[in-house]
Design a protein around this motif. Structure first.
Motif, mmCIF file in Angstrom:
data_model
loop_
_atom_site.group_PDB
_atom_site.id
_atom_site.type_symbol
_atom_site.label_atom_id
_atom_site.label_comp_id
_atom_site.label_asym_id
_atom_site.label_seq_id
_atom_site.Cartn_x
_atom_site.Cartn_y
_atom_site.Cartn_z
ATOM 1 N N PHE A 52 0.709 -1.223 0.088
ATOM 2 C CA PHE A 52 0.092 -0.083 0.068
ATOM 3 C C PHE A 52 1.042 1.170 0.065
ATOM 4 O O PHE A 52 2.028 1.263 0.884
ATOM 5 N N ILE A 72 0.895 5.727 -0.534
ATOM 6 C CA ILE A 72 0.049 7.185 -0.400
ATOM 7 C C ILE A 72 0.865 7.767 -1.884
ATOM 8 O O ILE A 72 0.420 8.768 -2.115
ATOM 9 N N SER A 90 -0.033 4.469 -6.068
ATOM 10 C CA SER A 90 -1.308 4.615 -5.470
ATOM 11 C C SER A 90 -2.305 4.260 -6.633
ATOM 12 O O SER A 90 -3.177 3.697 -6.343
ATOM 13 N N SER A 91 -1.941 4.720 -7.821
ATOM 14 C CA SER A 91 -3.089 4.570 -8.908
ATOM 15 C C SER A 91 -2.977 3.158 -9.596
ATOM 16 O O SER A 91 -3.635 3.136 -10.514
ATOM 17 N N SER A 92 -1.995 2.397 -9.127
ATOM 18 C CA SER A 92 -1.927 0.940 -9.899
ATOM 19 C C SER A 92 -2.991 0.098 -9.115
ATOM 20 O O SER A 92 -3.442 0.019 -7.908
ATOM 21 N N ASN A 93 -3.394 -0.797 -10.205
ATOM 22 C CA ASN A 93 -4.378 -1.890 -9.700
ATOM 23 C C ASN A 93 -3.701 -3.172 -9.164
ATOM 24 O O ASN A 93 -4.272 -4.120 -9.146
ATOM 25 N N ARG A 128 0.094 5.650 5.917
ATOM 26 C CA ARG A 128 -0.187 6.796 6.859
ATOM 27 C C ARG A 128 0.649 7.882 6.610
ATOM 28 O O ARG A 128 0.459 8.952 6.238
ATOM 29 N N GLN A 158 5.671 13.475 -5.740
ATOM 30 C CA GLN A 158 5.436 13.803 -4.120
ATOM 31 C C GLN A 158 6.950 13.596 -3.589
ATOM 32 O O GLN A 158 6.795 13.895 -2.461
ATOM 33 N N MET A 191 -8.956 3.529 -11.289
ATOM 34 C CA MET A 191 -8.117 3.484 -10.366
ATOM 35 C C MET A 191 -8.508 2.783 -9.153
ATOM 36 O O MET A 191 -9.709 2.831 -8.996
ATOM 37 N N PRO A 192 -7.571 2.398 -8.290
ATOM 38 C CA PRO A 192 -8.041 1.750 -6.882
ATOM 39 C C PRO A 192 -8.748 2.919 -5.920
ATOM 40 O O PRO A 192 -8.508 4.095 -6.143
ATOM 41 N N PHE A 242 -8.706 3.713 -3.044
ATOM 42 C CA PHE A 242 -7.962 4.723 -2.227
ATOM 43 C C PHE A 242 -7.209 5.477 -2.508
ATOM 44 O O PHE A 242 -6.867 6.579 -2.161
ATOM 45 N N HIS A 243 -6.942 5.327 -4.041
ATOM 46 C CA HIS A 243 -6.180 6.318 -4.875
ATOM 47 C C HIS A 243 -6.995 7.662 -5.029
ATOM 48 O O HIS A 243 -6.703 8.593 -4.766
ATOM 49 N N LEU A 261 -7.243 9.345 -1.920
ATOM 50 C CA LEU A 261 -5.872 10.093 -1.491
ATOM 51 C C LEU A 261 -5.977 11.259 -2.143
ATOM 52 O O LEU A 261 -5.526 12.478 -1.957
ATOM 53 N N GLN A 262 -6.492 11.253 -3.618
ATOM 54 C CA GLN A 262 -6.376 12.493 -4.552
ATOM 55 C C GLN A 262 -7.352 13.485 -3.983
ATOM 56 O O GLN A 262 -7.174 14.763 -4.064
ATOM 57 N N PHE A 295 -2.293 16.681 -0.432
ATOM 58 C CA PHE A 295 -1.253 16.284 0.202
ATOM 59 C C PHE A 295 -0.186 17.522 0.700
ATOM 60 O O PHE A 295 -0.706 18.534 0.395
ATOM 61 N N PRO A 353 -1.848 13.014 4.275
ATOM 62 C CA PRO A 353 -2.560 11.622 3.721
ATOM 63 C C PRO A 353 -3.622 11.272 4.866
ATOM 64 O O PRO A 353 -3.425 11.817 5.915
ATOM 65 N N PRO A 354 -4.417 10.702 4.515
ATOM 66 C CA PRO A 354 -5.695 10.133 5.350
ATOM 67 C C PRO A 354 -4.859 8.977 6.208
ATOM 68 O O PRO A 354 -3.858 8.534 5.774
ATOM 69 N N ARG A 355 -5.548 8.602 7.401
ATOM 70 C CA ARG A 355 -5.045 7.478 8.121
ATOM 71 C C ARG A 355 -5.246 6.311 7.392
ATOM 72 O O ARG A 355 -4.654 5.420 7.839
ATOM 73 N N GLY A 412 -6.119 1.753 2.883
ATOM 74 C CA GLY A 412 -6.694 1.119 1.553
ATOM 75 C C GLY A 412 -7.350 -0.321 1.660
ATOM 76 O O GLY A 412 -7.566 -0.843 1.120
#
Lengths: 409, 322
Positions: free
Chosen positions: A67, A69, A79-82, A117, A184, B300-301, B303-304, B307-308, B312, B315-317, B320
């Motif tokens: 995982f 961020i 994060s954008s990958s599946n 986190r 980032q 996209m997943p 959680f992505h 996040l977006q 930034f 980020p959230p706690r 995912g």
């Protein structure tokens, strides 16, 4: 449903395979005979297996979690990958490391992680794994932690007390590349972390009168950059490496040919990884670190600053500096012998030793397992002078591999 | 002159015989070094003791040692050579001095499996008496050969450190017990065993090989040069290791030759992970093709996306939804 340990191991080793380093060498010598615990490191590392990609498997190289961020384009775990996600608990990583170690599969652990986190939280978990291995389980094998660059200095310092090596990846050879593909991450922060770590290593390696030296990152720090994801030249890459070596006293800079990843970002080339190029960069890096070459010498006059792919950089240098040859193996100094294509460091040491006894000829070199075919144009030896060879116009063709026949599409 | 040796890698066996021959002034060409236990030769006239080629008594690992069931390995005491020990006192007539580098070299050479090793080592010892700088002549044929043997023994030792695979035996006491089966090329077990002792100190283990075995019980390291039998043990953790091996492999970088030069096939049969190799190689190209053909997905997943939405770098706690 929660994935089994085995399923998560599959995901989290898949996620780790794009890290080039698996080195377990160059750390302090230690073993368990006094402590009665588990583990030893004895100078040179051990490769316990080789995968069919020809890479050595020395360490359990896994991610704590994939995982993340961050959304770095070149990374399988962005994060954008599946990609399938998983996470180990610190206890599970400790257990896997110890059980793999006991069966002699590995030299130790190379732990990296996606950022969950925040940087400090992630780093804290990694430090805990290293601390538990050392303190709770009396583990003396090798530990390499991939440091999170934005983590607090205190955590990185603590990591250094338990790890043999720490690394912080510069990711890409240029700042512009990092800013484009890893928006980032900040090159300035990465360098600041490297610098802070170097200072700490230097400081703690100073002997003091009052107390014993602490063991702190005995195998030093290293870094990795991805090659071929963006159009940086070899000359720029190698110049950047030279800077990293001299500014931060890095032990190694790893070059990792960008390899297509599942569910890749659209902004990256989905081509075969440039493995030959990666190999040439390592050769150049070697020439710089062990053969007394300057990076600028290696890349001087190269078209577009790119190393030639069909011949190695040492031969390439020799061909462009023919006035320095032939080298008399019975008289030349070590520095010049090291520059002869076909002589390795060991060969040079053997020549220096053997020539005290007699004048060496080509047959002596043959017994030292030197390829006569490769070196004879560049050397003088007892009963051998190559004058006509070094002046030949077709010298280059004698070494370059024969052109491959093209195939019909 | 004929010299019989057990020839199982024990250095002192050769050293004692060589020392005696050299003191007697026997030139290398007059000695016929005969590997493995026949009747006595050189020392017939020196010692009336029984032949030292006989096999020492076998000691079966007993349950009393905490090593009973599951381990069918025989462990022996050090091979006694009473004839030699009795007749050769270290301070006997004619002290022989050699450079320390020769000892290092000869110790390795004697572990080699080439029957010519004893002759070569003796020839070097003989020549050293008049050629003080012999060892520095690194391109001389004898030295080159000895170095090649030393290198081969070194490589085999290194591979033993790398490729021994311990399998766990059922627990009986408070120490965990493991056993490994390995097939070295040379007689290196006694040479490499201390490495395993320093490393695997907190567990009991046996390394059994056709060229000898080593046993560690937390207290004493014992080695034998007798052939052991292959134990049949299954360890479930091997499955996890195979999982790791299969997944750390990058199919886009197939380099089979490189793998094989470092992990020669002769070692494969005792490596749990090696059975996966043929399939990994066969499927590699297809996996890479599949990867290339699969377009980057547009979705996209979740959680992505989450996040977006947040800014930034705070980020959230959430991690995912593991």
């Amino acid at each position: 449903m929660k994935k089994s340990l085995r399923e998560r191991l599959a995901v989290l080793s898949d996620a780790a395979k794009y890290d080039a380093s698996c080195a377990s060498s160059g750390t302090s010598k230690r073993d368990s005979s006094k402590s009665g615990g588990l583990g030893s490191t004895e100078g040179s590392g051990i490769c316990h297996a080789y995968a069919p990609d020809g890479r050595c498997i020395s360490l359990l190289k896994i991610l704590m979690t994939n995982f993340c961020i961050y959304d770095c384009a070149y990374c399988i775990n962005r994060s954008s990958s599946n990609v399938e996600r998983a996470r180990f608990t610190p206890e599970e990583v400790v257990w896997l490391t110890l059980e793999f170690y006991r069966r002699n599969y590995i030299e130790g652990l190379f732990l990296s992680s996606g950022i969950i986190r925040d940087s400090d939280y992630t780093m804290e978990q990694m430090v805990r794994i290293a601390r538990d291995l050392r303190v709770k389980h009396n583990f003396r094998g090798y530990i390499h932690l991939k440091t999170i660059p934005e983590a607090s200095a205190k955590l990185i310092e603590e990591a250094g007390l338990f790890a043999d090596r720490l690394s912080i990846n510069v990711e890409l050879p240029t700042d512009a590349g990092v800013e484009k593909f890893a928006p980032q991450k900040h090159p300035a922060n990465i360098r600041r972390s490297m610098g802070a770590l170097k200072i700490k290593i230097d400081e703690l390696s100073e002997p003091t009168h009052t107390k014993r030296r602490k063991r702190f990152v005995p195998a030093g720090q290293s870094t990795q950059m991805i090659i071929g994801a963006e159009p940086t030249s070899d000359a720029t890459i190698l110049k950047s490496s030279a800077g990293l070596y001299s500014n931060f006293s890095l032990r190694r800079v790893y070059y990792s040919a960008f390899s297509p990843i599942p569910d890749a970002s659209k902004i990256l080339p989905l081509t075969k990884p440039p493995l030959v190029r990666e190999h040439r960069l390592y050769q150049a890096d070697w020439l710089y670190r062990f053969y007394g070459f300057g990076m600028d010498e290696i890349t001087a006059g190269k078209v577009d600053g790119m190393l030639e792919l069909n011949i190695d950089p040492k031969l390439s240098w020799a061909l462009s500096n023919r006035d320095r040859f032939p080298v008399d193996i019975n008289r030349a100094d070590k520095e010049m012998l090291l520059r002869v294509p076909g002589f390795g460091v060991k060969t040079v040491m053997s020549i220096l030793m053997a020539r005290k006894h007699r004048r060496l000829g080509l047959d002596d070199l043959g017994r030292l397992k030197v390829s006569i075919k490769k070196v004879k144009a560049f050397i003088e030896a007892a009963g051998w002078t190559p004058v006509s060879l070094i002046d030949r116009g077709d010298l280059r063709d004698m070494f370059a591999p024969p052109p491959e026949q093209l195939v019909l599409l | 002159m004929k010299i019989e040796l057990r020839a199982r890698g024990e250095f002192t066996e050769w050293r004692d015989a060589a020392r005696e021959a050299l003191c007697a002034g026997v030139p290398p060409r007059d000695i016929d070094w005969n590997a493995q236990g026949g009747e006595h030769g050189l020392f017939d006239d020196l010692s009336p003791s029984p032949p030292w080629g006989i096999a020492p008594a076998k000691v079966q690992l007993s349950p009393a040692m905490g090593w009973g069931e599951g381990a069918s390995v025989s462990v022996l005491g050090p091979p006694p050579h009473p004839a030699l020990r009795a007749t050769l006192s270290p301070k006997g007539r004619g002290e022989i001095r050699v450079p320390p580098a020769f000892l290092t070299l000869a110790e390795a050479v004697i572990c080699h499996s080439d029957p010519a090793r004893f002759d070569l080592a003796y020839r070097l010892l003989w020549r050293l008496q008049t050629e003080k700088h012999l060892l520095g002549d690194v391109s001389g044929p004898d030295i080159v050969r000895a170095h090649a043997m030393q290198k081969s023994v070194g490589r085999d030792s290194h591979k033993m450190k790398a490729f021994v695979r311990f399998k766990e035996l059922p627990e009986t006491g408070d120490r965990r017990r493991f056993i490994a089966w390995f097939e070295p090329e040379h007689f290196i077990v006694a040479r490499v065993a201390p490495f395993f002792q320093r490393r695997f100190t907190d567990m009991d283990w046996i390394i059994a090989t056709p060229k000898g075995s080593a046993v560690w019980d937390g207290d004493t390291l014992r080695t034998s040069d007798e052939a052991a039998e292959k134990p049949e043990i299954v360890d479930d953790t091997d499955d996890l290791w195979r999982t790791y091996f299969a997944h750390i492999f990058n199919p886009a970088r197939l380099k089979v030759k490189m793998m094989q030069s470092e992990m020669p096939k002769k070692y494969w049969k005792n490596l749990p992970e090696a059975e996966l190799i043929p399939d990994l190689i066969r499927d590699a190209e297809q996996r890479v093709r599949d990867m290339a053909e699969r377009e980057a997905s547009n979705s996209m997943p979740k959680f992505h996306a989450a996040l977006q939405r947040r800014s930034f770098p705070s980020p959230p706690r959430g991690e995912g939804g593991a």
